[in-house]
Enzyme design. Structure first.
Site, mmCIF file in Angstrom:
data_model
loop_
_atom_site.group_PDB
_atom_site.id
_atom_site.type_symbol
_atom_site.label_atom_id
_atom_site.label_comp_id
_atom_site.label_asym_id
_atom_site.label_seq_id
_atom_site.Cartn_x
_atom_site.Cartn_y
_atom_site.Cartn_z
ATOM 1 N N ARG A 109 -8.986 1.485 9.593
ATOM 2 C CA ARG A 109 -8.419 0.134 9.725
ATOM 3 C C ARG A 109 -9.335 -0.698 10.634
ATOM 4 N NH1 ARG A 109 -2.037 0.098 10.354
ATOM 5 N NH2 ARG A 109 -1.715 -0.119 8.188
ATOM 6 N N ARG B 295 11.779 -6.530 5.044
ATOM 7 C CA ARG B 295 11.289 -5.004 4.762
ATOM 8 C C ARG B 295 12.135 -4.255 5.703
ATOM 9 N NH1 ARG B 295 5.419 -2.694 4.305
ATOM 10 N NH2 ARG B 295 5.410 -2.478 6.598
ATOM 11 N N ARG C 56 0.269 -8.555 13.832
ATOM 12 C CA ARG C 56 -0.399 -7.644 12.759
ATOM 13 C C ARG C 56 -1.327 -8.367 11.853
ATOM 14 N NH1 ARG C 56 4.390 -4.684 10.037
ATOM 15 N NH2 ARG C 56 2.876 -3.623 8.892
ATOM 16 N N LYS D 31 0.901 -1.277 0.048
ATOM 17 C CA LYS D 31 0.019 0.013 0.118
ATOM 18 C C LYS D 31 0.990 1.278 -0.107
ATOM 19 C CE LYS D 31 -2.129 -0.853 3.816
ATOM 20 N NZ LYS D 31 -1.796 -2.233 4.367
ATOM 21 N N ARG E 218 11.724 -1.939 10.840
ATOM 22 C CA ARG E 218 10.917 -1.368 11.926
ATOM 23 C C ARG E 218 10.647 -2.446 12.934
ATOM 24 N NH1 ARG E 218 6.525 0.938 7.937
ATOM 25 N NH2 ARG E 218 5.319 -0.829 8.952
#
Ligand code: ZN
Length: 219
Positions: A85, A124, A168, A13, A157
């Site tokens: 969300r 990532r 998540r 996204k 992160r």
């Protein structure tokens, strides 16, 4: 124009929204980036948000809603990335948009297989200064740990670490999947299978938005 980008963590996204914002001039509203900015500045909201985000949990609805409220009427149009969300956020957004007298033009769902996502997220990393995303396996910065674009620090992160990633995904299934059903019941969702290269996904996305434009005009 108001576009909502939905999809699980790691569906791309942020990358796609950034490109779309560059090509259309629409404002990219990333609640994740905004919250990370708050964390970096050490604000009251940032301190609260960090606790939730490090665990892979969602920051409470009222905090996120009030953060985004001032931006959604932006005259250049907005691209919402990471919001809404939860169902409560989706309903709050409807209320705000009704108040500002601007509709949502298109909801775009980027769907990706969960196993594929976990693989993507595990590599990532992100520049702490300009937020440019990298993948340490498939798309690393040319100098380890240093952003190609601005020289800032590139790091994984906390919420991309394995325990947080698992949480998540669970949170996404429980809280965000109902948002998708909510928009589907309004009949305004474009489905995009977000596998393939970022260029391929971007092409599909651009097409969905173009077709969405005419759809809105026909209404
Ligand atoms: Zn950078």
């Amino acid at each position: 124009m108001r576009i909502v980008l939905l999809g699980p963590p790691g569906a791309g996204k942020g990358t796609q929204a950034r490109r779309l914002s560059e090509s259309t001039g629409m404002k990219h509203l990333s609640t994740g980036d905004m919250l990370r900015g708050e964390v970096a500045s050490g604000s009251e909201l940032g301190l609260l948000a960090k606790e939730f985000m490090d665990r892979g949990d969602l920051v409470p609805d009222p905090n996120v809603i009030s953060m985004i409220r001032n931006h959604i009427g932006d005259p250049s149009g907005v691209l919402l990335d990471g919001f809404p969300r939860t169902l409560i956020q989706a309903m709050a957004l409807d209320t705000e948009l009704k108040f500002a007298n601007v509709p949502i033009d298109r909801v775009i769902h980027l769907s990706v297989d969960i196993d594929e996502l976990v693989k993507r997220l595990s590599g990532r990393a992100l520049c702490g200064d300009c937020q440019t995303p990298y993948n340490l396996e498939s798309d690393p910065p040319s100098k380890t740990g240093i952003c190609d674009r601005c020289g800032g620090p590139v790091a994984v992160r906390n919420d991309d670490k394995p325990e947080a990633v698992a949480n998540r995904m669970k949170v996404y299934q429980e809280l965000t999947a109902p948002v998708l059903d909510y928009y589907r019941s309004h009949g305004n969702v474009a489905e995009i299978v977000a596998t393939g290269s970022p260029d391929e996904v971007f092409e599909k996305l651009s097409q969905a938005i173009r077709s969405g434009k005419s759809g809105v005009m026909a209404n």
